[in-house]
Design a protein around this motif. Structure first.
Motif, short mmCIF file in Angstrom:
data_model
loop_
_atom_site.label_atom_id
_atom_site.label_comp_id
_atom_site.label_asym_id
_atom_site.label_seq_id
_atom_site.Cartn_x
_atom_site.Cartn_y
_atom_site.Cartn_z
N VAL A 34 -4.95 12.13 30.84
CA VAL A 34 -6.04 12.01 31.81
C VAL A 34 -7.08 11.07 31.24
O VAL A 34 -7.47 11.18 30.07
CB VAL A 34 -6.68 13.38 32.12
CG1 VAL A 34 -7.89 13.22 33.04
CG2 VAL A 34 -5.66 14.31 32.75
N TYR A 35 -7.54 10.12 32.06
CA TYR A 35 -8.53 9.13 31.64
C TYR A 35 -9.86 9.41 32.33
O TYR A 35 -9.90 9.70 33.53
CB TYR A 35 -8.05 7.72 32.00
CG TYR A 35 -6.76 7.33 31.31
CD1 TYR A 35 -6.77 6.67 30.09
CD2 TYR A 35 -5.53 7.65 31.89
CE1 TYR A 35 -5.57 6.32 29.46
CE2 TYR A 35 -4.34 7.31 31.26
CZ TYR A 35 -4.36 6.66 30.06
OH TYR A 35 -3.19 6.32 29.43
N GLN A 36 -10.94 9.34 31.56
CA GLN A 36 -12.29 9.52 32.08
C GLN A 36 -13.03 8.20 32.00
O GLN A 36 -13.10 7.57 30.94
CB GLN A 36 -13.03 10.60 31.28
CG GLN A 36 -14.48 10.80 31.71
CD GLN A 36 -15.20 11.80 30.83
OE1 GLN A 36 -14.59 12.47 29.99
NE2 GLN A 36 -16.51 11.92 30.98
N LEU A 37 -13.60 7.75 33.12
CA LEU A 37 -14.31 6.49 33.18
C LEU A 37 -15.71 6.68 33.74
O LEU A 37 -15.96 7.62 34.50
CB LEU A 37 -13.57 5.47 34.06
CG LEU A 37 -12.17 5.05 33.64
CD1 LEU A 37 -11.13 5.99 34.24
CD2 LEU A 37 -11.89 3.63 34.10
N ASN A 38 -16.61 5.75 33.38
CA ASN A 38 -17.88 5.65 34.07
C ASN A 38 -17.66 5.04 35.44
O ASN A 38 -16.59 4.51 35.74
CB ASN A 38 -18.86 4.78 33.27
CG ASN A 38 -19.54 5.55 32.16
OD1 ASN A 38 -19.76 6.74 32.27
ND2 ASN A 38 -19.87 4.85 31.08
N ARG A 39 -18.70 5.09 36.25
CA ARG A 39 -18.58 4.53 37.60
C ARG A 39 -18.27 3.04 37.58
O ARG A 39 -17.66 2.50 38.49
CB ARG A 39 -19.86 4.80 38.37
CG ARG A 39 -19.78 4.42 39.83
CD ARG A 39 -20.96 4.95 40.60
NE ARG A 39 -20.85 4.63 42.01
CZ ARG A 39 -21.61 5.15 42.95
NH1 ARG A 39 -22.54 6.03 42.61
NH2 ARG A 39 -21.47 4.82 44.21
N ASP A 40 -18.70 2.34 36.52
CA ASP A 40 -18.43 0.90 36.44
C ASP A 40 -17.03 0.60 35.90
O ASP A 40 -16.66 -0.56 35.74
CB ASP A 40 -19.48 0.20 35.58
CG ASP A 40 -19.47 0.67 34.12
OD1 ASP A 40 -18.59 1.48 33.75
OD2 ASP A 40 -20.34 0.22 33.35
N GLY A 41 -16.24 1.66 35.61
CA GLY A 41 -14.87 1.47 35.17
C GLY A 41 -14.68 1.48 33.67
O GLY A 41 -13.56 1.31 33.18
N THR A 42 -15.76 1.68 32.90
CA THR A 42 -15.66 1.73 31.44
C THR A 42 -14.98 3.02 31.00
O THR A 42 -15.36 4.11 31.42
CB THR A 42 -17.05 1.65 30.79
OG1 THR A 42 -17.69 0.44 31.22
CG2 THR A 42 -16.94 1.67 29.27
N LEU A 43 -13.98 2.90 30.14
CA LEU A 43 -13.27 4.07 29.64
C LEU A 43 -14.16 4.85 28.69
O LEU A 43 -14.70 4.31 27.73
CB LEU A 43 -11.99 3.65 28.92
CG LEU A 43 -11.16 4.79 28.31
CD1 LEU A 43 -10.59 5.69 29.41
CD2 LEU A 43 -10.02 4.22 27.46
N ILE A 44 -14.32 6.15 28.96
CA ILE A 44 -15.12 7.03 28.10
C ILE A 44 -14.24 7.84 27.16
O ILE A 44 -14.50 7.95 25.97
CB ILE A 44 -15.95 8.01 28.96
CG1 ILE A 44 -16.91 7.24 29.87
CG2 ILE A 44 -16.73 8.98 28.07
CD1 ILE A 44 -17.64 8.14 30.84
N ARG A 45 -13.16 8.40 27.72
CA ARG A 45 -12.39 9.35 26.92
C ARG A 45 -10.98 9.48 27.50
O ARG A 45 -10.76 9.29 28.70
CB ARG A 45 -13.09 10.71 26.94
CG ARG A 45 -12.54 11.75 26.00
CD ARG A 45 -13.44 12.98 25.98
NE ARG A 45 -14.74 12.71 25.32
CZ ARG A 45 -15.90 12.66 25.96
NH1 ARG A 45 -15.94 12.88 27.26
NH2 ARG A 45 -17.02 12.39 25.30
#
Length: 258
Positions: free
Chosen positions: A85-96
């Motif tokens: 599972v990928y977590q991103l910010n609204r701008d598409g930056t990968l967080i975790r």
């Protein structure tokens, strides 16, 4: 009305509401850069203010992109590819990234929790606090494929092949109720909690409705000839998407008439 459905087109794989608008995603996928996939679009089926729907362009490197979710404030986006599972910010930056060990079968995102069900081999649900990436709990108990989940007022509702709706307290992570289902729920798709009701779409085209407080069965109606793929709710109306029929229909929640 001139027609008995709101939308007809590509197979519909996601319906959800944004305020007073009904949004649809059909026939396309969230895309990552450097890959030749179609971009996901969300088209408003019902727009009270006439504004356009939001679109997210997210990246993925596999056609096995499956589940997704957006935090209530719209700032965090989650999607799964195979067992990650990928977590991103609204701008598409990968967080975790969350290495799950099994392919997710359903996903729910609350204000601070990422909840993922695994239906292939483990038949369990895992809960993370996504601001920190910490695994808070693993919820066992289902004996079959977990097809869908819904969150309401501090509780998680999950459905699997054993024709049971399980209610979990997300403060204590305890199982607090089991609601017996119906025969149609052998092939269950979406679940919706609204207006004091638990609404379940089934693989047989029926909508099964339970009282949220008592768990009593209060309505069971055939709405489509084929499987109901998605449910959503806006302003007193339930929207059903039938993937095989490639249509979306609008139903009055009081009368269950179109």
């Amino acid at each position: 009305m001139a027609q008995d459905h709101l939308y007809k087109g590509d197979p519909v794989d996601h319906l959800f509401e944004e305020g007073s608008r009904m949004l649809i995603r059909g026939g396309s996928v969230y895309l990552p850069p450097n890959r030749k996939f179609r971009t996901m679009t969300m088209v408003p089926l019902k727009s009270l203010d006439g504004s356009t729907a939001r679109c997210f362009d997210i990246k993925s490197e596999s056609t096995r992109w499956s589940n997704w979710g957006i935090s209530p404030n719209g700032e965090h986006i989650f999607y799964s590819i195979e067992s990650t599972v990928y977590q991103l910010n609204r701008d598409g930056t990968l967080i975790r990234e969350y290495a799950c060990g099994d392919d997710p079968s359903a996903m729910v995102v609350t204000r601070d929790l990422l909840i993922v069900a695994f239906g292939e081999t483990e038949f369990q649900i895992k809960v993370w606090k996504f601001s920190e990436g910490n695994l808070l709990a693993t919820l066992p108990g289902h004996r079959g494929f977990i097809s869908s989940m819904a969150y309401h007022d501090g509780f998680l509702y999950s459905i699997a092949d054993e024709k049971l709706i399980k209610k979990w307290d997300l403060e204590t992570f305890a199982l607090v109720q089991e609601i017996p289902g119906t025969v149609e729920m052998k092939e269950t798709n979406p679940i919706l909690i609204v207006d004091g009701k638990i609404i379940v779409g089934t693989g047989y085209g029926t909508c099964v409705v339970f009282d949220l407080n008592t768990g009593a069965l209060i309505h069971n109606q055939r709405l489509h000839q084929e499987s109901i793929a998605q449910l959503a709710y806006v302003d007193g109306y339930v929207f059903t998407a039938c993937g095989d029929e490639e249509i979306v229909c609008q139903w009055d929640i009081r009368t269950w008439k179109r």
